[in-house]
Motif scaffolding. Structure first.
Motif, mmCIF file in Angstrom:
data_model
loop_
_atom_site.group_PDB
_atom_site.id
_atom_site.type_symbol
_atom_site.label_atom_id
_atom_site.label_comp_id
_atom_site.label_asym_id
_atom_site.label_seq_id
_atom_site.Cartn_x
_atom_site.Cartn_y
_atom_site.Cartn_z
ATOM 1 N N GLY A 149 47.760 28.545 20.112
ATOM 2 C CA GLY A 149 47.091 29.804 19.832
ATOM 3 C C GLY A 149 46.615 30.561 21.054
ATOM 4 O O GLY A 149 45.891 31.563 20.922
ATOM 5 N N PHE A 150 47.041 30.131 22.252
ATOM 6 C CA PHE A 150 46.489 30.751 23.457
ATOM 7 C C PHE A 150 46.798 32.249 23.550
ATOM 8 O O PHE A 150 45.916 33.051 23.878
ATOM 9 C CB PHE A 150 46.999 30.034 24.714
ATOM 10 C CG PHE A 150 46.548 30.700 25.982
ATOM 11 C CD1 PHE A 150 45.208 30.663 26.359
ATOM 12 C CD2 PHE A 150 47.449 31.384 26.792
ATOM 13 C CE1 PHE A 150 44.775 31.292 27.519
ATOM 14 C CE2 PHE A 150 47.026 32.006 27.948
ATOM 15 C CZ PHE A 150 45.691 31.966 28.313
ATOM 16 N N GLU A 151 48.031 32.645 23.287
ATOM 17 C CA GLU A 151 48.384 34.068 23.394
ATOM 18 C C GLU A 151 47.591 34.900 22.398
ATOM 19 O O GLU A 151 47.143 36.011 22.698
ATOM 20 C CB GLU A 151 49.883 34.267 23.200
ATOM 21 C CG GLU A 151 50.731 33.701 24.332
ATOM 22 C CD GLU A 151 50.355 34.284 25.687
ATOM 23 O OE1 GLU A 151 49.977 35.474 25.742
ATOM 24 O OE2 GLU A 151 50.432 33.539 26.690
ATOM 25 N N ARG A 161 44.886 37.912 23.220
ATOM 26 C CA ARG A 161 44.911 39.230 22.574
ATOM 27 C C ARG A 161 43.549 39.558 21.963
ATOM 28 O O ARG A 161 43.061 40.699 22.051
ATOM 29 C CB ARG A 161 45.987 39.273 21.492
ATOM 30 C CG ARG A 161 47.399 39.358 22.024
ATOM 31 C CD ARG A 161 48.378 39.767 20.924
ATOM 32 N NE ARG A 161 48.391 38.836 19.805
ATOM 33 C CZ ARG A 161 49.162 37.753 19.744
ATOM 34 N NH1 ARG A 161 49.980 37.460 20.757
ATOM 35 N NH2 ARG A 161 49.123 36.962 18.687
ATOM 36 N N ALA A 162 42.929 38.554 21.347
ATOM 37 C CA ALA A 162 41.609 38.770 20.752
ATOM 38 C C ALA A 162 40.591 39.179 21.814
ATOM 39 O O ALA A 162 39.746 40.048 21.575
ATOM 40 C CB ALA A 162 41.147 37.498 20.034
ATOM 41 N N CYS A 163 40.688 38.567 22.981
ATOM 42 C CA CYS A 163 39.773 38.925 24.074
ATOM 43 C C CYS A 163 39.941 40.393 24.447
ATOM 44 O O CYS A 163 38.958 41.135 24.593
ATOM 45 C CB CYS A 163 40.036 38.049 25.292
ATOM 46 S SG CYS A 163 39.643 36.308 25.051
ATOM 47 N N ARG A 164 41.177 40.811 24.620
ATOM 48 C CA ARG A 164 41.433 42.207 25.002
ATOM 49 C C ARG A 164 40.933 43.172 23.935
ATOM 50 O O ARG A 164 40.410 44.249 24.253
ATOM 51 C CB ARG A 164 42.916 42.403 25.275
ATOM 52 C CG ARG A 164 43.436 41.606 26.470
ATOM 53 C CD ARG A 164 44.872 41.980 26.829
ATOM 54 N NE ARG A 164 45.374 41.123 27.899
ATOM 55 C CZ ARG A 164 46.120 40.047 27.698
ATOM 56 N NH1 ARG A 164 46.464 39.694 26.453
ATOM 57 N NH2 ARG A 164 46.540 39.326 28.712
ATOM 58 N N ALA A 178 38.742 30.652 17.285
ATOM 59 C CA ALA A 178 39.491 30.544 16.027
ATOM 60 C C ALA A 178 40.991 30.556 16.305
ATOM 61 O O ALA A 178 41.751 29.780 15.709
ATOM 62 C CB ALA A 178 39.109 31.689 15.095
ATOM 63 N N ALA A 179 41.433 31.421 17.216
ATOM 64 C CA ALA A 179 42.855 31.483 17.558
ATOM 65 C C ALA A 179 43.325 30.188 18.208
ATOM 66 O O ALA A 179 44.457 29.738 17.983
ATOM 67 C CB ALA A 179 43.116 32.668 18.482
ATOM 68 N N LEU A 180 42.463 29.580 19.015
ATOM 69 C CA LEU A 180 42.814 28.327 19.678
ATOM 70 C C LEU A 180 42.753 27.129 18.737
ATOM 71 O O LEU A 180 43.259 26.054 19.067
ATOM 72 C CB LEU A 180 41.874 28.078 20.861
ATOM 73 C CG LEU A 180 41.975 29.040 22.046
ATOM 74 C CD1 LEU A 180 40.833 28.788 23.031
ATOM 75 C CD2 LEU A 180 43.319 28.910 22.756
ATOM 76 N N GLY A 181 42.108 27.312 17.586
ATOM 77 C CA GLY A 181 41.951 26.199 16.648
ATOM 78 C C GLY A 181 40.871 25.222 17.074
ATOM 79 O O GLY A 181 40.909 24.044 16.695
#
Length: 255
Positions: free
Chosen positions: A65-67, A71-74, A199-202
């Protein structure tokens, strides 16, 4: 300075008034470390307020989920970067204070764990000096968990503890860089960006553990904490001050 190692030393304090940009700020600390290990500068303390950044650990980049996390950070207005040190993602912005302590050292790996303990307590004392009930130690569910994190306790609710300081260390042949991030103001954006990126990284964590010092002591500012940190260091080292724009002859232009 080496209470964690040995004796009183002169420490040059360099206040960086403006961010150089998220990536350049991170790189500049490593450049100072390179200057120190080659003997071109002595013990140095750099303090600055960073641009909105989420600094991921190396392990985070290997998660599927890193990418999506980047994206969530940006989307939240934070620049995603990957730091050299370990740990998990940590967020910071203009309401935080970054303290980079650079030291030339012939055997930099010696005492590396002791530095975490010593500087954690020094920063906890700095926060106590401005009214925060601060202590060293990991709290359950914190982001970027660490044994020597500094947390604060809500004065009206002892069960409510929040992480206030995260620390990381880079050790190379000839020197070390000890970097600390103190969250002082405006915790809501940090909590939001960490919620979506984790959440994206799990990765599981408790968003209630993310906060700022002025959530516990209303009205507290980054300037107050800057002064407290410098005062705490003055109790262990002889301080001198240098102008950031010309310090060590390094390029401090924003990328």
């Amino acid at each position: 300075m080496q209470d964690a190692e040995a004796g009183l030393r002169t420490l040059t304090v360099v206040r960086q008034d403006h961010s150089l940009g998220a990536a350049r700020d991170l790189e500049f600390g490593l450049e100072l470390l390179n200057q120190a290990k080659t003997g071109r500068i002595g013990p140095t303390l750099r303090l600055y307020r960073p641009a909105p950044t989420v600094a991921f650990g190396q392990r985070d980049t290997r998660l599927p989920g890193f990418e999506a996390a980047a994206r969530a950070c940006r989307e939240h207005g934070f620049e995603p970067l990957v730091r050299k040190a370990g740990g998990r993602a940590a967020a910071y912005h203009e309401g935080t204070l970054v303290v980079d302590h650079v030291m030339p050292h012939a055997d930099a790996i010696a005492g590396s764990k002791g530095r975490f303990s010593f500087f954690g307590e020094l920063l906890a004392q700095s926060l106590r000096d401005v009214g925060v009930q601060a202590a060293v130690g990991e709290i359950p569910g914190e982001y970027c968990p660490g044994e020597f994190s500094v947390h604060g306790t809500h004065p009206a609710d002892p069960a409510h503890r929040i992480k206030l300081v995260g620390t990381a260390q880079r050790v190379v042949s000839g020197g070390w860089l000890f970097s600390s991030v103190i969250v002082v103001e405006n915790s809501a954006p940090i909590r939001s960006v960490l919620t979506d990126s984790y959440a994206a990284l799990g990765l599981e964590w408790d968003p209630a553990t993310a906060g700022a010092a002025n959530d516990l002591v209303p009205g507290l500012t980054v300037r107050d904490v800057v002064d407290a940190v410098i005062a705490a260091y003055a109790g262990h080292a002889s301080l001198q001050h240098a102008d950031f724009s010309s310090y060590a002859g390094l390029d401090t232009r924003e990328a």
